[in-house]
Design a protein around this motif. Sequence first.
Motif: not given
Length: 135
Positions: A104, A107-114
């Motif tokens: 987070i 700055g990783l996007k939500k899709k990348q964090r999944q």
Amino acid sequence: MRILAIDYGQKRTGIAVTDEMQIIASGLITIPSETAITWLTEYFTNERVEKVLIGEPKQMNNEPSQSAPIIAAFIEKFKATFPNMPIALVDERFTSKMAFQTMIDSGLKKKQRQNKALVDEIAATIMLQDYLSRK
């Protein structure tokens, strides 16, 4: 010689490694857990590793977590396959949460964090960096 950290899980295993000087911990790879011993055999053939850290899952009250038997079985297999490789068990309680927060914060996007594979690799890196800072 390098130090390798293993965040072993039921499905995936995150692996991190130090540089030769043991100063910087970097995420290396996330692999399917059933391939871990084969992958490590190949890695140890090509790289000089001084020690392996294995994440030890514990609950908040310091009791073993429900994944403890899975890790114990892996450790037995590891010792049988690599009897001369020193191992150290390290507390991995907060590494996945810290890995997620790191994703987070960077700055990783939500899709990348999944991407659970990335979480496992970052968790292994955090475990290894924590070990280096205490050494």
